[in-house]
Design a protein around this motif. Structure first.
Motif, PDB file in Angstrom:
ATOM      1  N   VAL A   1       0.871  -1.178   0.000  1.00 35.10           N
ATOM      2  CA  VAL A   1       0.000   0.000   0.000  1.00 35.10           C
ATOM      3  C   VAL A   1       0.905   1.224   0.000  1.00 35.10           C
ATOM      4  CG1 VAL A   1      -1.711   1.343   1.254  1.00 35.10           C
ATOM      5  CG2 VAL A   1      -1.908  -1.149   1.168  1.00 35.10           C
ATOM      6  N   LEU A   2       0.774   2.032  -1.033  1.00 35.38           N
ATOM      7  CA  LEU A   2       1.595   3.231  -1.171  1.00 35.38           C
ATOM      8  C   LEU A   2       0.817   4.418  -0.615  1.00 35.38           C
ATOM      9  CD1 LEU A   2       2.743   1.146  -3.188  1.00 35.38           C
ATOM     10  CD2 LEU A   2       3.262   3.041  -4.730  1.00 35.38           C
ATOM     11  N   VAL A   3       1.375   5.072   0.387  1.00 34.53           N
ATOM     12  CA  VAL A   3       0.725   6.235   1.002  1.00 34.53           C
ATOM     13  C   VAL A   3       1.520   7.489   0.631  1.00 34.53           C
ATOM     14  CG1 VAL A   3      -0.011   7.341   3.142  1.00 34.53           C
ATOM     15  CG2 VAL A   3      -0.111   4.835   2.924  1.00 34.53           C
ATOM     16  N   PRO A   4       0.975   8.352  -0.219  1.00 32.95           N
ATOM     17  CA  PRO A   4       1.702   9.571  -0.588  1.00 32.95           C
ATOM     18  C   PRO A   4       1.816  10.529   0.603  1.00 32.95           C
ATOM     19  CG  PRO A   4      -0.080   9.069  -2.142  1.00 32.95           C
ATOM     20  CD  PRO A   4      -0.304   8.219  -0.941  1.00 32.95           C
ATOM     21  N   LEU A   5       3.019  10.956   0.874  1.00 32.77           N
ATOM     22  CA  LEU A   5       3.232  12.001   1.885  1.00 32.77           C
ATOM     23  C   LEU A   5       3.047  13.343   1.175  1.00 32.77           C
ATOM     24  CD1 LEU A   5       3.932  12.420   4.873  1.00 32.77           C
ATOM     25  CD2 LEU A   5       6.331  12.578   4.204  1.00 32.77           C
TER      26      LEU A   5
ATOM     27  N   HIS B   1      -4.299   5.976   8.817  1.00 32.55           N
ATOM     28  CA  HIS B   1      -5.690   6.042   8.381  1.00 32.55           C
ATOM     29  C   HIS B   1      -5.780   5.853   6.865  1.00 32.55           C
ATOM     30  CE1 HIS B   1      -9.833   7.312   7.954  1.00 32.55           C
ATOM     31  NE2 HIS B   1      -9.458   8.319   7.170  1.00 32.55           N
ATOM     32  N   ARG B   2      -4.927   6.550   6.123  1.00 31.86           N
ATOM     33  CA  ARG B   2      -4.926   6.396   4.671  1.00 31.86           C
ATOM     34  C   ARG B   2      -4.504   4.973   4.284  1.00 31.86           C
ATOM     35  NH1 ARG B   2      -8.387  10.174   3.530  1.00 31.86           N
ATOM     36  NH2 ARG B   2      -7.577  12.281   3.178  1.00 31.86           N
ATOM     37  N   TYR B   3      -3.544   4.429   5.002  1.00 30.82           N
ATOM     38  CA  TYR B   3      -3.134   3.043   4.748  1.00 30.82           C
ATOM     39  C   TYR B   3      -4.304   2.091   4.950  1.00 30.82           C
ATOM     40  CZ  TYR B   3      -1.205  -1.565   5.740  1.00 30.82           C
ATOM     41  OH  TYR B   3      -0.977  -2.924   5.757  1.00 30.82           O
ATOM     42  N   ASP B   4      -4.999   2.231   6.058  1.00 34.86           N
ATOM     43  CA  ASP B   4      -6.116   1.324   6.365  1.00 34.86           C
ATOM     44  C   ASP B   4      -7.204   1.405   5.305  1.00 34.86           C
ATOM     45  OD1 ASP B   4      -4.890   0.382   8.667  1.00 34.86           O
ATOM     46  OD2 ASP B   4      -5.899   1.819   9.984  1.00 34.86           O
ATOM     47  N   GLN B   5      -7.505   2.623   4.849  1.00 35.79           N
ATOM     48  CA  GLN B   5      -8.514   2.784   3.801  1.00 35.79           C
ATOM     49  C   GLN B   5      -8.119   2.027   2.539  1.00 35.79           C
ATOM     50  OE1 GLN B   5      -8.575   7.140   3.604  1.00 35.79           O
ATOM     51  NE2 GLN B   5     -10.697   7.126   4.318  1.00 35.79           N
ATOM     52  N   ALA B   6      -6.871   2.195   2.113  1.00 39.39           N
ATOM     53  CA  ALA B   6      -6.421   1.556   0.877  1.00 39.39           C
ATOM     54  C   ALA B   6      -6.243   0.048   1.056  1.00 39.39           C
ATOM     55  CB  ALA B   6      -5.115   2.192   0.413  1.00 39.39           C
TER      56      ALA B   6
END
Length: 270
Positions: free
Chosen positions: A86-90, A251-256
């Motif tokens: 899972v790629l989370v953009p900073l 949070h963004r990781y969990d969503q994706a």
């Protein structure tokens, strides 16, 4: 004791109620832009450590779009394809990097089933961080009516030609204005208007003379420094390693990750 409790809870979370071990979560790849300013890389590394403290069982990796190592392409190539990612953009809004650079890097490793999370903003946790940084710089919480009538904030962002990026930044400015009770004007270091100086002048023309600059940057760097220098009163520090930032990354990781798991289940059922 807190660290031990967190690690124990993390280990238990990998075991289902019937005692079977759950599949390991896909690795989180934090995608940073990259900067020539060494403070930026130090900030990102510290943020990653905060994420690991909150979720000790989760593999967390770093990849940069440019300027710093490891580059995103190298990080993705080093992962085990069977684990996914899972790629989370900073990054704080939609724009070229989110829409083109990161998807192209993921597509270059077709054997790796990757999901790209939404950018960090807009989100209330970013507003919480912006507010905290302003208070640290000298903004008074619960100011009087007179102070609110004289106050204003410029939300200084990097800027983008992408209209959706502008929409996202304006939404953050709106949320921050609701939090502070004063006007918040988005402004940009490049590629969009108004500049921070122009936004300051616009607020002053409306009778706002206690004008702060909120730094809508993930880490220190040239743009953040230049925007802060235009502040007529106080300038807040960048978002940095505030605890809310680590929570937002997860949070963004969990969503994706949830959508990635759903896709895998659908493929398995075919």
């Amino acid at each position: 004791m807190n660290a031990i409790t967190s690690q124990l809870g993390s280990q238990l979370s990998l075991v289902s109620l019937n005692g079977a071990r759950r599949p390991a979560p896909p690795p989180l790849v934090l995608v940073a832009h990259g900067s020539r300013d060494p403070r930026a890389l130090n900030t990102v590394r510290t943020l990653i450590e905060r994420v690991r403290e909150l979720r000790p069982h989760l593999p967390v990796h770093l990849g940069h779009i440019e300027l710093n190592e490891p580059l995103l392409a190298d990080t993705l190539a080093s992962l085990d394809p069977k684990d996914g990612a899972v790629l989370v953009p900073l990054l704080l809004s939609r724009g070229y990097h989110v829409k083109r650079d990161i998807p192209e890097a993921a597509a270059a490793v077709p054997e790796l089933r990757a999901r790209i999370a939404a950018p960090l903003g807009p989100h209330p946790l970013l507003v919480e961080t912006l507010y905290a940084r302003l208070v640290e710089a000298g903004w008074r919480a619960g100011t009087s009516d007179a102070a609110r009538r004289a106050g204003g904030v410029v939300l200084a962002a990097a800027g983008s030609r992408d209209p959706e990026s502008i929409v996202d930044t304006r939404r953050t400015a709106q949320l921050l204005a609701e939090r502070l009770g004063v006007p918040v004007v988005p402004a940009y270091a490049s590629a969009a208007a108004p500049t921070v100086s122009a936004a300051v002048r616009a607020l002053a023309a409306r009778g706002r003379h206690r004008i702060a600059v909120a730094s809508y940057f993930t880490a220190p760097g040239r743009f953040a420094t230049e925007c802060a220098a235009a502040a007529p009163w106080i300038a807040a520090a960048p978002l940095g390693t505030h605890a809310a930032m680590a929570r937002l990354v997860l949070h963004r990781y969990d969503q994706a990750a949830a959508t990635l798991a759903t896709t895998e289940q659908e493929l398995a059922a075919v």
